[in-house]
Design an enzyme around this catalytic site. Structure first.
Site, short mmCIF file in Angstrom:
data_model
loop_
_atom_site.label_atom_id
_atom_site.label_comp_id
_atom_site.label_asym_id
_atom_site.label_seq_id
_atom_site.Cartn_x
_atom_site.Cartn_y
_atom_site.Cartn_z
N LYS A 121 110.56 36.20 -93.12
CA LYS A 121 109.39 36.29 -92.25
C LYS A 121 109.79 37.04 -90.99
CE LYS A 121 105.11 34.78 -92.53
NZ LYS A 121 104.39 34.56 -93.78
P1 NAD Z 1 93.82 36.26 -89.85
O1 NAD Z 1 94.45 36.73 -88.59
O2 NAD Z 1 93.13 37.23 -90.75
O3 NAD Z 1 92.76 35.07 -89.57
C1 NAD Z 1 93.07 33.93 -88.82
C2 NAD Z 1 91.77 33.21 -88.52
O4 NAD Z 1 92.04 32.00 -87.84
C3 NAD Z 1 90.83 34.02 -87.61
O5 NAD Z 1 89.50 33.80 -88.02
C4 NAD Z 1 91.08 33.36 -86.24
O6 NAD Z 1 89.97 33.53 -85.37
C5 NAD Z 1 91.22 31.92 -86.68
N1 NAD Z 1 91.88 31.06 -85.69
C6 NAD Z 1 92.98 31.30 -84.94
N2 NAD Z 1 93.23 30.24 -84.16
C7 NAD Z 1 92.26 29.32 -84.43
C8 NAD Z 1 91.99 28.02 -83.96
N3 NAD Z 1 92.76 27.44 -83.03
N4 NAD Z 1 90.91 27.36 -84.49
C9 NAD Z 1 90.13 27.92 -85.42
N5 NAD Z 1 90.37 29.15 -85.91
C10 NAD Z 1 91.41 29.83 -85.42
O7 NAD Z 1 95.01 35.51 -90.62
P2 NAD Z 1 95.09 35.17 -92.16
O8 NAD Z 1 95.82 36.27 -92.85
O9 NAD Z 1 93.75 34.73 -92.66
O10 NAD Z 1 96.10 33.93 -92.13
C11 NAD Z 1 95.65 32.59 -91.88
C12 NAD Z 1 96.76 31.64 -92.29
O11 NAD Z 1 97.08 31.84 -93.66
C13 NAD Z 1 98.09 31.79 -91.54
O12 NAD Z 1 98.69 30.52 -91.43
C14 NAD Z 1 98.92 32.65 -92.48
O13 NAD Z 1 100.32 32.49 -92.28
C15 NAD Z 1 98.46 32.09 -93.82
N6 NAD Z 1 98.71 32.98 -94.95
C16 NAD Z 1 98.15 34.22 -94.99
C17 NAD Z 1 98.38 35.03 -96.10
C18 NAD Z 1 97.75 36.38 -96.24
O14 NAD Z 1 97.91 37.01 -97.31
N7 NAD Z 1 97.02 36.88 -95.25
C19 NAD Z 1 99.20 34.58 -97.13
C20 NAD Z 1 99.74 33.29 -97.07
C21 NAD Z 1 99.47 32.50 -95.97
#
Ligand code: NAD
Length: 431
Positions: A121
């Site tokens: 990461k």
């Molecule tokens: P992103 O940046 O596209 O979206 C994050 C979302 O969370 C946004 O809507 C943001 O406004 C919201 N957010 C942030 N802080 C917040 C809070 N305090 N309360 C409510 N909403 C809040 O990110 P993503 O890619 O969707 O990733 C989200 C999670 O999933 C992370 O933990 C990431 O590590 C995990 N993840 C993502 C992927 C991927 O392929 N994108 C894969 C595995 C895990």
């Protein structure tokens, strides 16, 4: 005799380099699984700390002509299983400790899914919303250049994470390619399709969450079409999960982003919410539902809560107020150990992150395979393989839970740790 200072004491604590609340959360989980497995202490030592960590400090030229000094990280948790794999993120809280925890979880996720990778990461501590597109491009290219000694298609393959996406992956791939003198698509995944990306990668994590929920519903006898779902986070993962669940007939009663939460007990119009955020950037102000705080959606009465935003959102403070049967961890590390104990006590099931959000890295693996083969699969092929691979992993978790008499998180970690420690044992120690 010299007096011992507090600094000397702090320096002497093993693992202090990576110390953070999130790292303690990941090692606490690892320790519990290792105890359950009666894991040989040799492998506890070898797996509880990252194998390689790099911290880079670098300057970025701002549009104003000034210079911004930034810190970036890349942590590779284990080199035993093949090249390492994991996303990189941009945010003001990114730290070595955060990346170390996330790298360890990537190892378990890849091992549980049977992917030929160790976990990694990375990220850059910055505030992306305050940077222009040109500044973000210079930042991404410089970060890529700083990591050249440790990345590569057979060494370490980055991917998107929070605040990074196809655009950043294209810049990253181009920078690496410029340095080696030819195009190397397979150095990152999550790229635009025209640059060696795969169809279905953008939706993969959210879609994978839904495939795992379907398998889980079959196991516990829950009718998904009758289920109410609340989702925290409306980004890449949360928004896709919301629209897929809505499409198959589940009632999405609450969603939130960092600006606000919206609730409608009769079910939200997900397409209208997506249109609103496309126009306005955030959920705040959406007129078609009751507005609540971003974290309040976790406490809405429903069958399934999906944290899909950030780490450490379900804590000892709000865990007693959750009103659901299952928490499906789409985000990484959304439940603190104290909250987990409370949920366990209250009989609320947890589908752990290493299983629930593994769709992203699985389709990243498909992308890497296609790049190596120079042959593209179609979307149905990608989705069908993803579904099969996640259902098989869910089956391994259920079998391990039965065999070891433990919850699903411990079962998932046990399957993964057994696989990695077996590989480490067979490789031996060089020299
Ligand atoms: P992103 O940046 O596209 O979206 C994050 C979302 O969370 C946004 O809507 C943001 O406004 C919201 N957010 C942030 N802080 C917040 C809070 N305090 N309360 C409510 N909403 C809040 O990110 P993503 O890619 O969707 O990733 C989200 C999670 O999933 C992370 O933990 C990431 O590590 C995990 N993840 C993502 C992927 C991927 O392929 N994108 C894969 C595995 C895990």
């Amino acid at each position: 005799m010299a007096t011992q200072t507090q600094d000397d004491v702090d320096d002497a604590v093993p693992g202090r380099e990576w110390a953070s609340a999130l790292y303690r959360q990941s090692t606490d989980q690892f320790d519990r699984a290792a105890e359950l497995l009666e894991l040989d202490p040799e492998f506890v030592t070898r797996l509880s700390e990252p194998r390689r960590s790099i911290v880079v400090n670098f300057p970025v030229r701002l549009d104003s002509g000034g210079v911004l000094g930034l810190t970036g990280y890349r942590v590779q948790h284990t080199l035993t299983m093949g090249p390492t794999k994991g996303g990189f993120r941009y945010g003001p809280d990114v730290s070595l400790g955060e990346c170390s925890a996330l790298a360890m979880w990537m190892t378990w996720k890849c091992a549980l899914l049977g992917l030929p990778y160790g976990g990694a990461k990375g990220g850059v501590r910055c505030t992306p919303a305050q940077l222009s597109v040109h500044e973000l491009e210079r930042l991404t290219r410089r970060y890529a250049a700083e990591l050249i000694p440790v990345i590569g298609p057979d060494r370490d393959i980055p991917a998107p994470d929070m605040a990074t996406g196809e655009r950043e992956m294209a810049w990253f791939m181009d920078t690496y390619s410029q340095m080696v003198g030819h195009s190397v698509f397979e150095v990152v995944t999550g790229k635009p399709v025209v640059l060696g990306g795969t169809t279905g990668r953008r939706e993969a994590t959210g879609l994978g969450v839904v495939y795992v929920i379907e398998a889980m519903c079959e196991k516990i006898g829950m009718d998904l079409r009758e289920a109410r779902v609340a989702i925290q986070g409306f980004g890449n993962v949360g928004a896709v999960a919301a629209s897929e669940l809505h499409a198959i007939g589940a009632r999405v009663v609450a969603v939130s982003d960092h600006s606000a939460g919206v609730v409608d007990a009769d079910g939200l119009d997900i397409a209208a919410l997506a249109r609103w955020t496309a126009q306005n950037g955030v959920l705040e102000g959406y007129p078609g539902a009751t507005q609540v705080g971003p974290r309040d959606v976790l406490e809405v009465p429903c069958e399934i809560v999906i944290p899909a935003a950030r780490e450490r959102q379900i804590t000892a403070e709000n865990a007693p107020r959750l009103q659901c049967q299952v928490v499906v961890e789409a985000a990484n590390g959304p439940t603190t150990p104290e909250a987990e104990a409370i949920l366990h006590e209250r009989g609320i099931l947890i589908v752990p992150d290493v299983l629930a959000n593994a769709g992203g890295v699985t389709v990243s693996y498909f992308e890497w395979v296609q790049d190596h083969q120079r042959y593209s699969w179609d979307e149905l092929d990608v989705q069908e393989r993803l579904r099969r691979q996640l259902r098989a992993a869910f089956g391994r978790v259920i079998d391990a839970a039965d065999r070891l008499g433990c919850d699903w998180r411990m079962a998932a970690l046990s399957v993964a740790i057994e696989r990695v420690s077996q590989a480490a044992r067979m490789r031996g120690i060089y020299p």
